[in-house]
Design an enzyme around this catalytic site. Structure first.
Site, mmCIF file in Angstrom:
data_model
loop_
_atom_site.group_PDB
_atom_site.id
_atom_site.type_symbol
_atom_site.label_atom_id
_atom_site.label_comp_id
_atom_site.label_asym_id
_atom_site.label_seq_id
_atom_site.Cartn_x
_atom_site.Cartn_y
_atom_site.Cartn_z
ATOM 1 N N GLY A 163 0.796 -1.222 0.000
ATOM 2 C CA GLY A 163 0.000 0.000 0.000
ATOM 3 C C GLY A 163 0.826 1.268 0.000
ATOM 4 O O GLY A 163 0.430 2.261 0.625
ATOM 5 N N SER A 247 4.068 -5.868 -3.061
ATOM 6 C CA SER A 247 4.251 -4.455 -3.359
ATOM 7 C C SER A 247 5.087 -3.777 -2.271
ATOM 8 O O SER A 247 6.238 -4.147 -2.071
ATOM 9 C CB SER A 247 2.881 -3.782 -3.546
ATOM 10 O OG SER A 247 3.012 -2.555 -4.216
#
Length: 616
Positions: A163, A247
């Protein structure tokens, strides 16, 4: 028209005056927040879990350093939600290094997931946010008799969510690991950690480091230490911990792999879709202090009565988080580096937690070389970008060149454009949106991940494995744009593998047998890796007969750099992943010199400005 586009793009990147910068910043913030939120909401909706059973009952009480814990027994596993692993970072503890629980709770009711998140970038989502968020969740197979003893302990899988270091949570429904725990016969842990302005801030006052930064990274490390101290009571083996993440979570995994302070807290590591190009742009302490100074000014804490730190502590968390976007824009302008417009409050290369640029550490072998690694990508990480262009936008060859020259400079922009026109030309009747998506996939994910894996293979003592997930997933937003038509709406896009890894697929008519096969491939390889240090050795609960996964290495037999393609009807061993295009990026030395400064979400800014032109 193109000259107007270039003028506005130039405004958005570097500006020519204060008033222009303010105007561009306002545009950028509005466009970026709306479009990024739209994309993430679309991904989040795709990952919602359907509850399998409402019938639960309490577990036995488990003694921990945080206090006695009672969880829930489900049909697939035991679940313990929201266990505090640190003191709440509130009051004087805000921005301090995390502190383990000092006075154990009388009783921790961990039977319900209240989905508490740490404060993060403002969104329109209806979520519970709190500074008292340093909690973790534990999922245990029903094969374990609780409270567990030191006999027959299971491997542990420890997940760090992504995120952009400023959003996300370990409590998301898509990360509910009950089924993953059952199938892999592992103990799974997910965590929250501090984010954004509250998780990565540095402050020096009166010549002293009052806030030393990297709080979110230190939260992760304390959670890992909590696992070392307590996981045996849940049936987990503290000496067999595999950390994994997607990520920004994969970036976090990478940072623990290069950090001496994290060395003894885990055994193996998995990076899922690490945008590792970012590893060249982590701020220095000097830059981090300048970023903090901008936040202080935005909050009006400069020149106040008392210390700036006290002013920051007295400011409500909502107001601090609210100022994050404007600080990001100001930092991108000041640093002349658009990377900071999406990710500003980041881990800092401080010489201690992070000794140097991570890619360089892998290259010279100054990392925790004994660790076994899985590094991989989805094969179409950024191809979903094509669906977020406003209706009617045409990205023709001239504009494609303009954008590349603007972002990469005239010399490299022309070289990159020519390469992609030759190797990734648009399909007949199409423009360059898909071509642009290919370039972003290669620049951010494919090629720097390949480079990192090769450095780690060359300098490491453990084994390195590389994967490419090519399984395509239905993109709901594409279906919406096409009025329900699903043609062309399946892609192997960024974060699309998460629900397959966690086995949290929707119960939907769109889910096929192939989807279930990919779930099983991930479970087989991830579970085997956690258990045996190799993705191909053994899984306690076999869910498929898949081919063995070779080590990623150079060989003399003509089969160098073999990797696993996650696909259907079965995974496949391949070699030389995207060799031609990644050799091209390596040839222009884009990584070593840090010349190219295009951030992952910068294309959303470009799209937004083009949209403003077409609309207005």
């Amino acid at each position: 028209m193109h000259s107007r586009i270039v003028r506005l793009l130039t405004l958005a990147i570097c500006c020519h005056s204060i008033s222009e910068c303010q105007s561009a910043g306002d545009i950028r913030r509005r466009v970026l927040r709306d479009l990024v939120t739209l994309r993430l909401q679309n991904i989040g909706q795709a990952h919602q879990r359907t509850e399998k059973s409402a019938h639960t009952y309490s577990t036995a009480t488990i003694e921990t350093t945080s206090g006695p814990v009672v969880g829930a027994t489900h049909e697939d596993s035991y679940a313990f939600y929201g266990i505090p692993y640190a003191e709440p970072p509130i009051g004087d503890l805000r921005w301090k290094d995390p502190v383990s629980v000092q006075t154990p709770y009388a009783r921790i009711n961990a039977t319900v997931n209240y989905r508490v998140r740490c404060y993060h970038e403002p969104t329109n989502w209806n979520i519970v946010e709190s500074e008292d968020c340093l909690n973790l969740n534990i999922f245990v197979p029903l094969t374990v008799s609780l409270p567990a003893t030191s006999q027959n302990l299971l491997p542990v899988m420890f997940y760090i969510h992504g995120g952009s270091f400023k959003r996300g949570s370990g409590t998301d429904d898509s990360l509910d690991a009950r089924e993953l725990s059952r199938v892999t016969n592992t103990v799974v842990v997910t965590i929250n950690y501090r984010l954004g302005t509250l998780g990565f801030l540095t402050l020096e006052e009166d010549g002293q480091d009052y806030i030393v930064g990297n709080q979110g990274l230190k939260d992760q490390r304390l959670a890992l230490q909590w696992v070392q101290d307590n996981i045996e009571s849940f049936g987990g083996n503290k000496n067999q911990v595999t950390i994994f993440g997607n990520s920004a979570g994969a970036q976090s995994v990478m940072l623990h792999v290069v950090s001496a302070k994290s060395k003894d807290l885990f055994r193996n590591a998995i990076q899922q879709s690490n945008p590792s190009i970012y590893s060249f742009y982590y701020p220095t302490p000097k830059t981090a202090l300048e970023i903090s100074r901008r936040l202080i000014e935005e909050l009006g804490c400069n020149g106040t009565t008392g210390t700036e730190r006290q002013c920051l502590i007295d400011t409500p968390p909502e107001k601090i988080v609210e100022k994050g976007p404007s600080v990001e824009t100001a930092t991108a302008i000041a640093e002349n580096n658009a990377v900071y417009d999406e990710e500003t409050f980041l881990p800092v290369v401080d010489g201690e937690d992070i000794r140097d640029v991570p890619m360089d550490l892998f290259k010279i072998g100054e990392w925790n070389r004994e660790k076994n690694l899985i590094i991989g990508v989805n094969t179409e990480e950024s191809l979903d970008f094509q669906f977020y262009f406003p209706e009617g936008t045409v990205l023709d060859e001239e504009l494609f060149l303009d954008l590349n020259e603007l972002t990469f400079g005239p010399e490299y922009g022309k070289i990159i454009t020519d390469k992609y026109i030759e190797d990734f030309p648009p399909a007949e009747g199409q423009d360059y949106k898909v071509t642009f998506g290919h370039a972003m996939s290669h620049y951010y994910f494919d090629c720097p991940s390949r480079l990192m894996a090769r450095y780690a293979s060359d300098t490491g003592d453990g084994d390195v494995y590389f994967y490419a997930n090519s399984h395509r997933v239905l993109l709901d937003y594409c279906v919406y744009l096409q009025g329900g038509n699903k043609t062309g709406c399946k892609l192997a896009y960024h974060a699309s593998e998460i629900r397959y890894v966690f086995r949290t697929l929707l119960d939907s008519p769109d889910i096929t047998d192939d989807d279930r096969v990919v779930e099983d491939e991930f479970s087989t390889y991830w579970g085997s890796f956690a258990r045996t240090d190799s993705p191909s050795q053994n899984l306690a609960n076999p869910v498929g007969d898949f081919p063995p996964w070779p080590v990623y290495e150079a060989t003399n037999d003509g089969h160098s750099w073999r990797h696993m393609e996650i696909t259907t009807p079965s995974s496949k061993v391949q070699s030389s992943y995207k060799e031609n295009i990644c050799d091209f990026w390596d040839s222009i030395d884009y990584a070593s010199n840090g010349r190219l400064h295009l951030p992952l979400k910068w294309m959303y800014i470009i799209i937004g400005i083009v949209q403003l032109i077409f609309i207005h």
